[in-house]
Design a protein around this motif. Structure first.
Motif, PDB file in Angstrom:
ATOM      1  N   THR A   1       0.837  -1.197   0.000  1.00 50.31           N
ATOM      2  CA  THR A   1       0.000   0.000   0.000  1.00 50.31           C
ATOM      3  C   THR A   1       0.869   1.243   0.000  1.00 50.31           C
ATOM      4  N   PRO A   2       0.799   2.109  -0.970  1.00 51.08           N
ATOM      5  CA  PRO A   2       1.655   3.302  -1.015  1.00 51.08           C
ATOM      6  C   PRO A   2       1.276   4.286   0.069  1.00 51.08           C
ATOM      7  N   LEU A   3       2.277   4.966   0.598  1.00 46.57           N
ATOM      8  CA  LEU A   3       2.035   5.998   1.593  1.00 46.57           C
ATOM      9  C   LEU A   3       1.324   7.175   0.932  1.00 46.57           C
ATOM     10  N   LEU A   4       0.298   7.690   1.603  1.00 51.51           N
ATOM     11  CA  LEU A   4      -0.434   8.822   1.062  1.00 51.51           C
ATOM     12  C   LEU A   4       0.465  10.036   1.019  1.00 51.51           C
ATOM     13  N   ALA A   5       0.501  10.705  -0.121  1.00 52.79           N
ATOM     14  CA  ALA A   5       1.321  11.908  -0.248  1.00 52.79           C
ATOM     15  C   ALA A   5       0.630  12.861  -1.210  1.00 52.79           C
ATOM     16  N   ASP A   6       0.820  14.148  -0.977  1.00 52.87           N
ATOM     17  CA  ASP A   6       0.303  15.160  -1.888  1.00 52.87           C
ATOM     18  C   ASP A   6       1.267  15.323  -3.054  1.00 52.87           C
ATOM     19  N   THR A   7       0.736  15.725  -4.180  1.00 55.59           N
ATOM     20  CA  THR A   7       1.554  15.873  -5.385  1.00 55.59           C
ATOM     21  C   THR A   7       1.314  17.244  -6.004  1.00 55.59           C
ATOM     22  N   VAL A   8       2.399  17.886  -6.409  1.00 58.37           N
ATOM     23  CA  VAL A   8       2.323  19.191  -7.061  1.00 58.37           C
ATOM     24  C   VAL A   8       3.026  19.095  -8.410  1.00 58.37           C
ATOM     25  N   TRP A   9       2.304  19.432  -9.481  1.00 59.35           N
ATOM     26  CA  TRP A   9       2.882  19.471 -10.819  1.00 59.35           C
ATOM     27  C   TRP A   9       3.216  20.925 -11.160  1.00 59.35           C
ATOM     28  N   MET A  10       4.464  21.174 -11.525  1.00 58.35           N
ATOM     29  CA  MET A  10       4.912  22.519 -11.849  1.00 58.35           C
ATOM     30  C   MET A  10       4.827  22.760 -13.352  1.00 58.35           C
ATOM     31  N   LYS A  11       4.780  24.018 -13.744  1.00 60.63           N
ATOM     32  CA  LYS A  11       4.673  24.382 -15.156  1.00 60.63           C
ATOM     33  C   LYS A  11       5.920  24.004 -15.946  1.00 60.63           C
ATOM     34  N   ASN A  12       7.074  23.872 -15.264  1.00 68.01           N
ATOM     35  CA  ASN A  12       8.310  23.511 -15.967  1.00 68.01           C
ATOM     36  C   ASN A  12       8.463  22.001 -16.141  1.00 68.01           C
ATOM     37  N   GLY A  13       7.438  21.216 -15.709  1.00 64.26           N
ATOM     38  CA  GLY A  13       7.485  19.767 -15.880  1.00 64.26           C
ATOM     39  C   GLY A  13       7.872  19.003 -14.637  1.00 64.26           C
ATOM     40  N   ASP A  14       8.357  19.667 -13.598  1.00 58.87           N
ATOM     41  CA  ASP A  14       8.720  18.986 -12.359  1.00 58.87           C
ATOM     42  C   ASP A  14       7.485  18.458 -11.649  1.00 58.87           C
ATOM     43  N   LYS A  15       7.660  17.345 -10.932  1.00 58.06           N
ATOM     44  CA  LYS A  15       6.595  16.746 -10.129  1.00 58.06           C
ATOM     45  C   LYS A  15       7.140  16.547  -8.720  1.00 58.06           C
ATOM     46  N   LEU A  16       6.528  17.197  -7.747  1.00 63.93           N
ATOM     47  CA  LEU A  16       7.001  17.157  -6.369  1.00 63.93           C
ATOM     48  C   LEU A  16       5.967  16.470  -5.490  1.00 63.93           C
ATOM     49  N   THR A  17       6.434  15.635  -4.561  1.00 61.04           N
ATOM     50  CA  THR A  17       5.545  14.965  -3.618  1.00 61.04           C
ATOM     51  C   THR A  17       5.930  15.345  -2.192  1.00 61.04           C
ATOM     52  N   GLY A  18       4.952  15.352  -1.322  1.00 61.90           N
ATOM     53  CA  GLY A  18       5.161  15.697   0.082  1.00 61.90           C
ATOM     54  C   GLY A  18       3.825  15.865   0.760  1.00 61.90           C
ATOM     55  N   LYS A  19       3.759  16.798   1.683  1.00 59.14           N
ATOM     56  CA  LYS A  19       2.519  17.087   2.398  1.00 59.14           C
ATOM     57  C   LYS A  19       2.288  18.585   2.375  1.00 59.14           C
ATOM     58  N   ILE A  20       1.157  18.996   1.816  1.00 58.39           N
ATOM     59  CA  ILE A  20       0.843  20.421   1.759  1.00 58.39           C
ATOM     60  C   ILE A  20       0.626  20.938   3.173  1.00 58.39           C
ATOM     61  N   SER A  21       1.380  21.969   3.527  1.00 59.43           N
ATOM     62  CA  SER A  21       1.266  22.556   4.865  1.00 59.43           C
ATOM     63  C   SER A  21       0.304  23.742   4.868  1.00 59.43           C
ATOM     64  N   VAL A  22       0.565  24.702   3.986  1.00 59.51           N
ATOM     65  CA  VAL A  22      -0.281  25.891   3.915  1.00 59.51           C
ATOM     66  C   VAL A  22      -0.005  26.611   2.607  1.00 59.51           C
ATOM     67  N   PHE A  23      -0.999  27.330   2.100  1.00 55.68           N
ATOM     68  CA  PHE A  23      -0.791  28.265   1.001  1.00 55.68           C
ATOM     69  C   PHE A  23      -1.284  29.626   1.454  1.00 55.68           C
ATOM     70  N   ASP A  24      -0.378  30.605   1.403  1.00 52.83           N
ATOM     71  CA  ASP A  24      -0.726  31.967   1.798  1.00 52.83           C
ATOM     72  C   ASP A  24       0.344  32.896   1.255  1.00 52.83           C
ATOM     73  N   GLY A  25      -0.039  34.115   0.925  1.00 54.41           N
ATOM     74  CA  GLY A  25       0.927  35.101   0.460  1.00 54.41           C
ATOM     75  C   GLY A  25       1.634  34.718  -0.822  1.00 54.41           C
ATOM     76  N   GLY A  26       0.970  33.934  -1.695  1.00 56.18           N
ATOM     77  CA  GLY A  26       1.568  33.570  -2.967  1.00 56.18           C
ATOM     78  C   GLY A  26       2.538  32.411  -2.906  1.00 56.18           C
ATOM     79  N   LYS A  27       2.695  31.772  -1.727  1.00 54.47           N
ATOM     80  CA  LYS A  27       3.622  30.660  -1.570  1.00 54.47           C
ATOM     81  C   LYS A  27       2.884  29.434  -1.039  1.00 54.47           C
ATOM     82  N   LEU A  28       3.114  28.275  -1.692  1.00 47.53           N
ATOM     83  CA  LEU A  28       2.619  26.995  -1.207  1.00 47.53           C
ATOM     84  C   LEU A  28       3.762  26.309  -0.486  1.00 47.53           C
ATOM     85  N   LEU A  29       3.561  25.982   0.794  1.00 44.36           N
ATOM     86  CA  LEU A  29       4.616  25.336   1.573  1.00 44.36           C
ATOM     87  C   LEU A  29       4.383  23.832   1.547  1.00 44.36           C
ATOM     88  N   LEU A  30       5.322  23.110   0.953  1.00 43.35           N
ATOM     89  CA  LEU A  30       5.244  21.657   0.816  1.00 43.35           C
ATOM     90  C   LEU A  30       6.269  21.021   1.745  1.00 43.35           C
TER      91      LEU A  30
END
Length: 335
Positions: free
Chosen positions: A16-45
């Motif tokens: 069973t894979p560990l649950l993780a959040d995923t963020v796809w960037m416009k430059n093609g990068d794919k980042l996984t982690g846990k979303i902490s907060v989004f505020d002030g134009g910044k998403l903290l992963l």
């Protein structure tokens, strides 16, 4: 039979894979982690491989999360999404049972983990303690304890801070004072707010024994996010001074106050400064300055070492001037 059951559970857990959040960037990068907060134009992963990573919201193509998140499309109202699902470029789908909704990323102003009772309550603060004991020809004991906290819900923000200082040399007290302040802010727009404040200071050594200040005025919040905050305010104050000889002064003054902090180097270091510069509207005093500047080094998510300098100046009063500078280093907790 028991061994077969345990073997099945082990295989199921491993597969069973560990649950993780995923963020796809416009430059093609794919980042996984846990979303902490989004505020002030910044998403903290929050990631295992790089710690807390701030991502520019404008560079995100879409994202996915299996955790509940409070998504706010304006400053004061929002909805709790059971999960976030990826959508076409520049969009994300808020999954809420049978009624999923796809929204533009640019329309989202804030995302955070919902609180159990008041969903958009944001509470933060710190307590710093510094102790210095010297045993030599002259024995010196120096104590400093300070706290600062802020809680925001909707249009309202409440702030409180206080400090106690005491220093003895060969059992003779050379410094003994405390101060407390409470203020409440009412946001008029996303950035502009109106502040009301009351301050009380008590000094058992200096000639200026008591200071009472009540003030009100507008302020502007430049930013307030996971990486720091900065605000400026202007106040019209009513000030009362009481001296150790029983004499009193009272006057009105105009003041400018600031409050700035910024997390640096992956949130390991925090630079902060706050204070107030005031000018009496009558000739009771020339000016007043109460300022603090310092640096914190985070040992853990809640524990830190701190160094700070404090300056308190009151120039030109009828009973003499006050000019003190204090340097401290100690241990603190933040939340």
């Amino acid at each position: 039979m028991l061994s077969k059951t345990l073997l099945f559970l082990a295989i199921t857990t491993a597969s069973t894979p560990l649950l993780a959040d995923t963020v796809w960037m416009k430059n093609g990068d794919k980042l996984t982690g846990k979303i902490s907060v989004f505020d002030g134009g910044k998403l903290l992963l929050q990631t295992d491989y790089g710690g807390a990573i701030p991502l520019d919201w404008k560079q995100i193509k879409t994202l996915q999360s299996d955790q509940k998140l409070l998504v706010k499309q304006d400053q004061y109202t929002g909805e709790v999404a059971k999960s976030l699902q990826p959508a076409e470029d520049g969009k994300v789908t808020l999954a809420n049972g049978e009624a999923p909704k796809t929204v533009e990323l640019s329309s989202i102003q804030q995302m955070m983990k919902p609180k159990p009772i008041i969903t958009d309550l944001v509470w933060k603060g710190n307590v710093d303690a510094a102790l210095d004991f010297q045993r030599a020809e002259n024995d010196t004991d120096d104590y400093n304890i300070a706290f600062k906290t802020s809680a925001r819900h909707g249009y309202w923000r409440q702030n409180a801070k206080g400090e106690y200082n005491r220093e003895t040399q060969d059992e003779a007290v050379s410094t003994n004072n405390w101060s407390a302040e409470y203020s409440i802010d009412r946001f008029l727009t996303e950035k502009w707010f109106w502040e009301g404040r009351v301050t009380y200071k008590r000094d058992f050594i200096e000639d200026l024994a008591r200071q009472r200040v009540v003030g009100t005025g507008p302020g502007y919040q430049f930013w307030d996010d996971e990486l720091g905050a900065f605000s400026l305010g202007s106040l019209l104050n009513r000030t009362d001074y009481e001296y150790s000889n029983g004499l009193k002064d009272n006057f009105y003054s105009a003041a400018v106050k600031w409050d700035y902090n910024r997390l640096l180097m992956g949130k390991r270091f925090e630079f902060f400064t706050n204070g107030e510069l005031g000018k009496p509207l009558s000739g009771v005093a020339d000016y007043s300055l109460d300022a603090e500047l310092g640096l914190r080094y985070k040992l853990t998510d809640w524990a830190s070492l701190n160094m700070k300098a404090e300056k308190n100046v009151i120039s030109g009063t009828s009973e003499g001037a006050l000019n003190t500078t204090r340097y401290t280093a100690g241990f603190g907790v933040t939340w």
